[in-house]
Design a protein around this motif. Structure first.
Motif, mmCIF file in Angstrom:
data_model
loop_
_atom_site.group_PDB
_atom_site.id
_atom_site.type_symbol
_atom_site.label_atom_id
_atom_site.label_comp_id
_atom_site.label_asym_id
_atom_site.label_seq_id
_atom_site.Cartn_x
_atom_site.Cartn_y
_atom_site.Cartn_z
ATOM 1 N N ILE A 1 -0.574 8.474 -4.180
ATOM 2 C CA ILE A 1 -2.008 8.784 -4.250
ATOM 3 C C ILE A 1 -2.575 8.990 -2.853
ATOM 4 O O ILE A 1 -3.395 9.875 -2.621
ATOM 5 C CB ILE A 1 -2.765 7.625 -4.940
ATOM 6 C CG1 ILE A 1 -2.097 7.299 -6.272
ATOM 7 C CG2 ILE A 1 -4.229 7.963 -5.127
ATOM 8 C CD1 ILE A 1 -2.468 5.950 -6.835
ATOM 9 N N LEU A 2 -2.127 8.161 -1.915
ATOM 10 C CA LEU A 2 -2.788 8.140 -0.611
ATOM 11 C C LEU A 2 -2.267 9.183 0.368
ATOM 12 O O LEU A 2 -3.044 9.719 1.157
ATOM 13 C CB LEU A 2 -2.651 6.741 0.015
ATOM 14 C CG LEU A 2 -3.389 5.622 -0.720
ATOM 15 C CD1 LEU A 2 -3.110 4.287 -0.058
ATOM 16 C CD2 LEU A 2 -4.903 5.893 -0.725
ATOM 17 N N TRP B 1 5.789 2.035 -9.218
ATOM 18 C CA TRP B 1 4.463 1.781 -9.752
ATOM 19 C C TRP B 1 4.318 2.213 -11.207
ATOM 20 O O TRP B 1 3.484 3.011 -11.583
ATOM 21 C CB TRP B 1 3.400 2.466 -8.895
ATOM 22 C CG TRP B 1 2.068 1.865 -9.168
ATOM 23 C CD1 TRP B 1 1.013 2.463 -9.773
ATOM 24 C CD2 TRP B 1 1.660 0.532 -8.894
ATOM 25 N NE1 TRP B 1 -0.022 1.597 -9.888
ATOM 26 C CE2 TRP B 1 0.332 0.400 -9.368
ATOM 27 C CE3 TRP B 1 2.284 -0.571 -8.307
ATOM 28 C CZ2 TRP B 1 -0.362 -0.804 -9.246
ATOM 29 C CZ3 TRP B 1 1.581 -1.743 -8.216
ATOM 30 C CH2 TRP B 1 0.283 -1.839 -8.667
ATOM 31 N N VAL C 1 0.835 -1.200 0.000
ATOM 32 C CA VAL C 1 0.000 0.000 0.000
ATOM 33 C C VAL C 1 0.871 1.252 0.000
ATOM 34 O O VAL C 1 0.787 2.075 -0.906
ATOM 35 C CB VAL C 1 -0.967 0.011 1.207
ATOM 36 C CG1 VAL C 1 -1.812 1.276 1.194
ATOM 37 C CG2 VAL C 1 -1.841 -1.228 1.202
ATOM 38 N N PRO D 1 3.551 1.347 -3.321
ATOM 39 C CA PRO D 1 2.929 1.540 -4.643
ATOM 40 C C PRO D 1 1.909 2.678 -4.688
ATOM 41 O O PRO D 1 1.854 3.406 -5.676
ATOM 42 C CB PRO D 1 2.277 0.188 -4.933
ATOM 43 C CG PRO D 1 2.175 -0.508 -3.637
ATOM 44 C CD PRO D 1 3.264 0.013 -2.775
ATOM 45 N N PHE D 2 1.094 2.814 -3.659
ATOM 46 C CA PHE D 2 0.014 3.798 -3.744
ATOM 47 C C PHE D 2 0.296 5.063 -2.932
ATOM 48 O O PHE D 2 -0.573 5.908 -2.785
ATOM 49 C CB PHE D 2 -1.300 3.176 -3.256
ATOM 50 C CG PHE D 2 -1.722 1.988 -4.067
ATOM 51 C CD1 PHE D 2 -2.151 2.148 -5.378
ATOM 52 C CD2 PHE D 2 -1.684 0.712 -3.530
ATOM 53 C CE1 PHE D 2 -2.532 1.052 -6.122
ATOM 54 C CE2 PHE D 2 -2.059 -0.387 -4.281
ATOM 55 C CZ PHE D 2 -2.486 -0.213 -5.583
ATOM 56 N N SER E 1 9.429 5.213 -6.541
ATOM 57 C CA SER E 1 8.173 4.506 -6.775
ATOM 58 C C SER E 1 8.281 3.494 -7.899
ATOM 59 O O SER E 1 8.680 3.835 -9.006
ATOM 60 C CB SER E 1 7.067 5.501 -7.126
ATOM 61 O OG SER E 1 6.050 4.840 -7.833
#
Lengths: 732, 732
Positions: free
Chosen positions: A399-400, A602, A392, A395-396, A600
């Motif tokens: 965004i988070l 991702w 989480v 990778p995210f 990152s």
């Protein structure tokens, strides 16, 4: 008499042949004391009725110590014989016990563990099954605090000394444990030893791969997965082997009934034909299905806690840049330290309730089901921080993390100025995952060791010191009580009083620790290949510290039997399988990021990730199949031994019962033998037919050629006839 | 005599008590005929030496018929007794055979199957194991074409009649098969019956879902998967149950040695202690690994063929629009019809070679390994056309079809004008998949039935007619041979000659058919939910036609034993699992396309597809676990029976051997009994001590309180003392 005792005490620390000590608590109020007195009278009567000799002594701290031992050797021998016969009836033993008792006990001597187990059963079994029916802390026996055997100090000292000077434990060490503490404890040490041995490979390979391949190597992941499969399958075989070797295979079938079991109908046992109390398996199954919502609840409750703390931590350490930062950094740790045990305790209670509801017949089944639930709890608390970081946060994160402004906004409300808190520009911290894994595989193991071994020891030492100071100052009464000990018993009773205060040893705690450790290795070691090295060192210490824990900080365990490591096997299998999934995902997500300067990773499409997981998992399943069949090919020596024993037993029985018949037959119908029979039979038949006349069509058919020679003759003529015909035809 | 025979022939079709017929071929050349004659002499001698009565008759078509029967009932009884004892030694039977032979055979009568199996073993087993060592078509016995038992015409007629007038076969029908044709054949029919019963549900549900949900319903897919799991797990239990019921559980352990097995070392059997010939399991395992390249080879070879034909077919039917289209349409079918059998035969040969190389000890293991390889072949030929349509043609059609212009270009070279062939605009044909599934599940099943039952029957009838015409015209010699039959045997010998020409019944062919059928249901029925209805009808007929095949078109099978459906179980499990993957993929790919007007569903991202597959597969695995444990909860009645028998046997033995001991002990130590022992023991001890003086410290310890009453007394005083102390303390 006193002199004798003194001399003796210095010579060896005798347990005075005591089998069990019943620690009996004396309540504080007058009324309760009367009740306790009545129950005590009953207790001694019951115990002595089933054949124990009894002695009572002052236990200190408002308690009594009732010492019991099996009064006569004859009774003990009969009991042991009975249980061995029962084992044989249920197929645990392959050979029936010998009738000649004296010879029999010479051939198969009684171990310490066996005697203690039977004595315990005799004390605790219900009265209708021939026991005294004493159930500690339950019902009428609520003042019975515990029933425990006494440590053999000489053995313990020698044991600890031996183990701490030995690099490698072998099977004789394990057998020693088995003879003293029973198979259940021995299985734990056998597992630990086997795991330790197997760790040598990933430790060496991990070290090499750390040097040469670095982190997130797919090759390391592959080898690690393969190793875990091999280890798992090997242990499955080893487990059976040990059970056979120790003569306990199938013992889980005849385990102890649970006293709290409630039956809903009675039925005939289809195997033994006895009337037994049953509980509908379908009702139980329906209740077992509640495990799914339970797991979900654990996931939600603990997950929320962990996610919150995780978010706060990230906000504070990586975004927040305002005042008190150095103190606020501890906030998430404090929150976790407060709430995790609280919630875990709550959920454990719930798990206990659920397991009670499932209403198992036996203690083993109950324990297994409970362990399963506890595993879910442990799984979440142990692994989810790493899962969060790996799948989480990294990778995210981009965004988070902006959503973490929630904290900022909340905090702003409480500050008077209402101006935004100082923050710094946020970047994914790529080392976070590695640091976390190192924390869990090194720091946490050390912390664990300290809390498990050093803290209890220090605590006990301290509380004893405090107590002594306390009693010196205030209580002349107690001193008086202590004085009453006969001098030659004084040291012994002091030891017993100490042991009465110790905790019971719970082997599941140690299993849990090892299984969770195996999980780190299987799931995340691709992040930090040195994991296995750390565990190797840790487990060397672990075996010794667990031995110390048993010998010093716990009551001597009641030597239960077991034929496997029980429900932990499933947990191991699950973790090994999950390892194939997480390793693939970790390698896929992080392998490239090692090369790029960007934190990152991702930039990868979801389908490729899923495909790599799918692929890895199926490779795992295929490899598992192959390893399994390869392991089966090797044919476990234990099972072989068992089959050989069964075969030998049958053969022997056969020879005893049918001796003439077998010798006559053992040649088979044979050549000459068969011949004779045929001739005789044919001649007899011929005679019969000649009397009856023509006989039935069948008889006529079999009479056309009398004996083999005629058949040969006619056959030969037919062959030459037809061959000639054939040749003529082909010549035409 | 002749009159008698005629009367008899019309009354019943007797087999003249023949156990086996040895069909002996007479070679055409002179030299060979001499060799055959010698071998024949040897044959009759060997067979009669082990206890058979023999008769020889002309077999027609250059062959002899040697009739054999076990000469004496005593020999038969002994043999059967021997084998039953062996079964017991190996744990197949739970109870040892009774010593009283007469009573024993009354209790457990000998079935047809048992007698024939033993007779066959007696004929074929090596000489050193007490058999005659006749191995048809191998080595010295190369002229022995076959050894077969004779059909029981009366039974067969009744059997076929019964089955064709019955809607539903029950277990007594299966037991009948077992008694006649042995467990191996009976297991097939039991499986077929069980499968048929289970099909009722998906047939009904499929019909409803066809009406209400249409194709590609996820709900249907879910239920179908669940059903296949339940069916699979149920059969696994049922299989064990049947084996126990038929007394053959574990029989696969004592199966027949393979005559071609080559050993590389001798070793002691760890179980029986006999010297046995061994082959290194690791060598074998290494060779077994060759299965992977073999599977790959099958995949490449057959895959290329199928892909090519598939491409040509699409090109011709969907793109090409030029001359001869109506004829060219048949081209792919013709190519497939020519090449599939050729390649399959080739690959089957290869599979045989591989299996030979694996060098198994037993016929069963050999067969199982061979079946595994054949399953790979069948899997590819049966399912890959549908896989191609579903997962290549429809989703990637738009990309791939333009490449089919290759055919156009190739074709152009051969046409003189060199102008492009007439084509039509291409569109994905969305019905293609459905049509294909319907073809495989309906048309192919019917075609299969025809080729399996009707064609061989017609062929036999025709060839017989041709032969008769032929022999009428040309061969007066043969007529002469036939005349030699004794009139009362004429009809019988005619029958035997007919049976000698029939094929052996191979149960694996029938298993294969059912397993492949199950695969269509599990893998593709989501495309066409009526699949199960078609199979239900088909399998009703199948059971009857298979019965007919055994009764009419095959030699009577040798009644081998078996304890399961063997390797097919794995295939079923594999197909059931794969079904969860394909169903998810099919639903995902085609569900939406039902609604859109566009034929191509490929607007979906790859990760979503993979996720749905991953999800479905794991749901499957979880459901399988749950169903498995639920099935285990129900506790198979067969296993229960087995355990009960074992228990009873042991108990009985125990009672016989240790009768006094057990009755004395059965009360347990008990209350009063225990009491007495204690008292006695204590008194004795006290006496001993008083003689010796003070005794050891241990003795002193246990002497402080003499008996339970003193313990109680002292304990009570301690309690009241401490309680008082407590109360005073709390009052302070």
């Amino acid at each position: 008499m006193a002199k004798d005792g003194v001399k003796d005490r210095t010579r060896h620390k005798s347990n005075f042949d005591v089998d069990y000590v019943i620690h009996y608590r004396i309540p504080a109020t007058d009324q309760e004391a009367a009740e306790a007195e009545a129950a005590f009278t009953q207790l001694v009567k019951e115990v002595s009725d089933v054949g124990f000799a009894t002695e009572v002594r002052n236990g200190g701290k408002s308690s009594l110590l009732v010492f019991v031992k099996i009064a006569s050797d004859k009774l003990l021998a009969k009991q042991i014989y009975r249980y061995r016969v029962q084992d044989w009836l249920y197929g645990v033993r392959t050979s029936a016990p010998n009738q000649d008792l004296e010879q029999y006990f010479k051939d198969e001597p009684v171990t310490d563990a066996e005697r203690l187990r039977l004595a315990y059963l005799l004390i605790t079994k219900p009265k209708n099954e021939g026991g005294a029916g004493i159930t500690p802390q339950v019902g009428a026996w609520k003042y019975v605090a515990s029933i425990f055997p006494l440590h053999d100090r000489d053995f313990n000292r020698q044991w600890i000394k031996q183990w701490s000077t030995k690099y490698y434990l072998d099977s004789s060490d394990i057998d020693q444990i088995r003879d003293r503490f029973g198979e259940r404890v021995a299985f734990y040490f056998a597992f630990l030893q086997s795991y330790f041995t197997f760790l040598l490979f990933p430790a060496a390979f991990g070290f090499a791969s750390w040097l040469l391949l670095g982190q997130f190597s797919w090759f390391y992941a592959l080898v690690n997965c393969l190793w875990s499969v091999v280890f798992f399958e090997h242990w499955k075989m080893k487990e059976v082997d040990l059970a056979v070797q120790w003569g306990v295979r199938g013992v889980s079938k005849i385990q102890l009934p649970r006293s709290k079991f409630q039956f809903d109908h009675e039925a005939q046992d289809p195997v033994t034909g006895e009337i037994i109390r049953m509980y509908s398996p379908f009702k139980r199954f329906a209740r077992q299905l509640l495990q799914a919502p339970f797991a979900l609840a654990c996931f939600v409750v603990l997950g929320t806690l962990i996610v919150s703390c995780f978010s706060i931590e990230i906000f504070i350490t990586e975004i927040y840049n305002g005042p008190f930062k150095q103190y606020l950094t501890f906030l998430p740790t404090i929150l976790l330290t407060i709430f995790t045990p609280t919630l875990t305790t709550l959920l454990t209670k719930l798990a206990e309730r659920l397991t009670e509801m499932e209403n198992y017949e036996t203690k083993d089944a109950h324990q297994a089901s409970f362990v399963q639930k506890i595993f879910v709890l442990n799984f979440i608390t142990s692994y989810s921080p790493i899962f969060l970081t790996a799948f989480v946060y990294v990778p995210f994160g981009k965004i988070l993390v902006p959503y973490l402004d929630v904290f900022q906004l909340t905090a702003q409300k409480f500050t008077t100025e209402g101006k935004p808190l100082p923050t710094k520009a946020w970047e994914i911290n790529p080392d976070r995952l590695t640091k976390q894994v190192i924390y869990f595989t090194v720091t946490a193991q050390i912390v664990n060791f300290v809390t498990e071994v050093i803290v209890p020891y220090a605590k006990r030492k301290m509380s004893k010191a405090v107590e002594e100071v306390h009693s010196e100052i205030s209580s002349e009464k107690k001193a008086e009580l202590r004085v009453r000990d006969v001098p030659e018993e004084h040291e012994f009773l002091g030891r017993v009083r100490e042991e009465a205060e110790l905790d019971e040893y719970d082997v599941t705690v140690d299993y849990r620790e090892m299984v969770i450790q195996f999980g780190y290795l299987s799931l995340f070691s691709v992040v930090w290949p040195l994991t296995a090295c750390s565990f190797l060192v840790n487990n060397w210490v672990e075996a010794r510290s667990d031995a110390m824990k048993i010998a010093i900080s716990s009551q001597r365990p009641i030597p239960w039997r077991a034929d496997s490591i029980g429900p932990w096997l499933n947990s191991l299998g699950f973790l090994s399988w999950l390892g194939s999934v997480t390793s693939a995902a970790l390698v896929f997500l992080f392998h490239q990021s090692q090369h790029g300067p960007d934190g990152s990773p991702w930039d990868i499409s979801g389908w490729a990730l899923l495909l790599s997981i799918l692929f890895s998992e199926h490779v795992y399943l295929v490899v598992q199949r192959i390893v399994r069949s390869a392991v089966h090919l090797m044919d476990s020596p234990g099972l072989q031994k068992e089959r050989a024993e069964r075969f030998a037993m049958r053969k022997q029985l056969l020879e005893q019962t049918f001796s003439q018949d077998l010798t006559e037959e053992s040649h088979g119908p044979g050549l000459s033998g068969g011949e004779k029979i045929t001739r005789e039979a044919l001649e007899e038949e011929a005679r019969r037919i000649s009397i009856k006349g023509n006989g039935t069509p069948e008889e006529q058919f079999w009479q056309r050629q009398r004996g083999a020679s005629e058949t040969i003759q006619i056959g030969r003529s037919l062959i030459s006839e037809q061959a000639t015909a054939n040749i003529t035809k082909s010549q035409k």
